[in-house]
Motif scaffolding. Sequence first.
Motif, PDB file in Angstrom:
ATOM      1  N   ILE A 270       0.836  -1.206   0.000  1.00 44.14           N
ATOM      2  CA  ILE A 270       0.000   0.000   0.000  1.00 44.14           C
ATOM      3  C   ILE A 270       0.870   1.255   0.000  1.00 44.14           C
ATOM      4  O   ILE A 270       0.623   2.210  -0.738  1.00 44.14           O
ATOM      5  CB  ILE A 270      -0.954   0.007   1.211  1.00 44.14           C
ATOM      6  N   ALA A 271       1.906   1.233   0.854  1.00 46.10           N
ATOM      7  CA  ALA A 271       2.801   2.385   0.899  1.00 46.10           C
ATOM      8  C   ALA A 271       3.527   2.553  -0.429  1.00 46.10           C
ATOM      9  O   ALA A 271       3.807   3.678  -0.867  1.00 46.10           O
ATOM     10  CB  ALA A 271       3.791   2.226   2.039  1.00 46.10           C
ATOM     11  N   THR A 272       3.846   1.458  -1.079  1.00 52.96           N
ATOM     12  CA  THR A 272       4.509   1.519  -2.384  1.00 52.96           C
ATOM     13  C   THR A 272       3.608   2.207  -3.408  1.00 52.96           C
ATOM     14  O   THR A 272       4.049   3.049  -4.192  1.00 52.96           O
ATOM     15  CB  THR A 272       4.863   0.095  -2.865  1.00 52.96           C
ATOM     16  N   ILE A 273       2.342   1.854  -3.390  1.00 51.97           N
ATOM     17  CA  ILE A 273       1.389   2.491  -4.295  1.00 51.97           C
ATOM     18  C   ILE A 273       1.309   3.989  -4.007  1.00 51.97           C
ATOM     19  O   ILE A 273       1.246   4.812  -4.934  1.00 51.97           O
ATOM     20  CB  ILE A 273       0.004   1.830  -4.174  1.00 51.97           C
ATOM     21  N   LEU A 274       1.307   4.334  -2.748  1.00 51.63           N
ATOM     22  CA  LEU A 274       1.274   5.749  -2.380  1.00 51.63           C
ATOM     23  C   LEU A 274       2.489   6.478  -2.951  1.00 51.63           C
ATOM     24  O   LEU A 274       2.374   7.577  -3.511  1.00 51.63           O
ATOM     25  CB  LEU A 274       1.221   5.907  -0.865  1.00 51.63           C
ATOM     26  N   ASP A 275       3.665   5.856  -2.832  1.00 56.22           N
ATOM     27  CA  ASP A 275       4.867   6.473  -3.380  1.00 56.22           C
ATOM     28  C   ASP A 275       4.793   6.578  -4.904  1.00 56.22           C
ATOM     29  O   ASP A 275       5.223   7.575  -5.503  1.00 56.22           O
ATOM     30  CB  ASP A 275       6.101   5.660  -2.972  1.00 56.22           C
TER      31      ASP A 275
END
Length: 549
Positions: A46-51
Amino acid sequence: MNKKTVILIPILIALSVATGILIGNMLKKNASPVFTGMNFSHPNKIATILDLVDQGYVDKINTSDIIEETIPEILKNLDPHTTYIPARDMQEVQEEMQGNFSGIGVQFSVMDDTVRVVEVISGGPSSKVGILPGDRIVTVNDSVIAGVDVESNTVLSLLRGEKNTKVNVGVIRKGYDGELDFEITRGDIPIYSVDVAYMIDNETGFIKISRFANTTYDEFMEGMEKLRAAGAQKVIIDLRNNPGGSLVGVLQMVDEFLPAGEPILYTEGSHQARKTYNASSRTSFGDIGVYVMIDEFSASASEIFAGAMQDNDRGIVIGRRSFGKGLVQEQIPLMDGSALRLTVARFYTPSGRCIQSSYEDGNEEYYNHIYERFHNMEQLVADSIHFVDSLRYETKGGRVVYGGGGIMPDFFVPVDTTGNSEYFNKIYRRGLIYTYAYSYADQHRDELSAFTTGDEINRYLDTQNAMDDFMAYAEEKGVKKDAAGLKESGELINTQLKAYIARNIIGEEGFYPIIKNIDKTLLRAIDISRQNLLVQNIVAPDSVVNVPR
């Protein structure tokens, strides 16, 4: 930016946000980026998608705004009381729990497009410079607030501010020409938890607690000592409409009534070991009879108090089934000044009852269950309340009580519907009793200020026949006199008029002794207190509930 994209992105990133909130720390940086040219600081999907979105999306977006809007939506999938508090709201939340805020120390009302001072807090900033009840505030600094359709929230924002800052207030006062100007230095203003403590008769005290904050225990002790000094052998503790609050405050209160070692409650959660809270050796009021009033809006800390008194056979509970909030929240501060109020455990009464109402059908249904109770006639008939045998528990003395959705009182008192009429409803919907009471108190402040108790004001107003004047006032406001409605609602209207007039003169010490005369639950509690019943001899509630198997 495409609106659908904005909607989908928050759903994906929110789990990461929630995880970050819970652990309260930054996740370790990922040393091996999976997308060339971008540096990812979080190791989960999820954090990767945010980045990816933040660093590679076609349009420029504000991910902080998306996060703020998304967190509450994600938390809705948990329980009804896990909430996110944005940084902008933290000051108000802290004021509520700490029991004070910085302001000028007045209670005001906006009527007829005029800000009218109803009460001046004794010893507060306004009282020190000479602001009086009845004053009209027309300006605050450079802002005109009279005749401009100002709202209460706007007035609050103008009057409140940081401690020791100054505010200039312009006032119009009856009997004076022109505007009076005051420079007021803002200071800490207490938000009281205890509305009133007074003697109902020679041996029975009454204390009303409206919330549980960090100051509640000290206020409660002050009120109880006042009652004991006046000869109280019994006390009626009113927790109706009290939504709860500080756990520490209610534990300290219960501790003053129970012998050392008696259980108050215990808490337990999947990630929190069982914690048991027992009474110490304080027991300052162990010799005073206790009668606790609750209703469908009594929740959380109110239910802890009522449950501890009931399960230990220490006090008699009177009224209607409480709300049913048995979840414990822990407030976790976040780095940007916001906070997460996370449910970490359930609380259980001494007999082992969890009184949390079900929320398995979602948060909306959970909050609507109060209206469902009205629909099922629960507020009128105790027999409409059903408990299953699996939720059956026993008090210390062997009395049967039930868990699973609030505290059921020992004596049920239905909602009072007497005095209702279409005439009264029209008056009530327009707020005419309140506005007339303020106007009457303002016009007769000199003679009314000679009285020091609600009973004195009550007797005086009985000689003034203000009802005729009020009916004429109501007619001017569009509510025609109705003989049948007046016959049905006359006592209700007259008592409320006198109570609100008294409140405008001497505050809650004037209001409560008068409104008591039409408060059927309180009158029932007084009657029960005079019977000197032994709690151990009370078998089942006043009306027996059905217990299907």
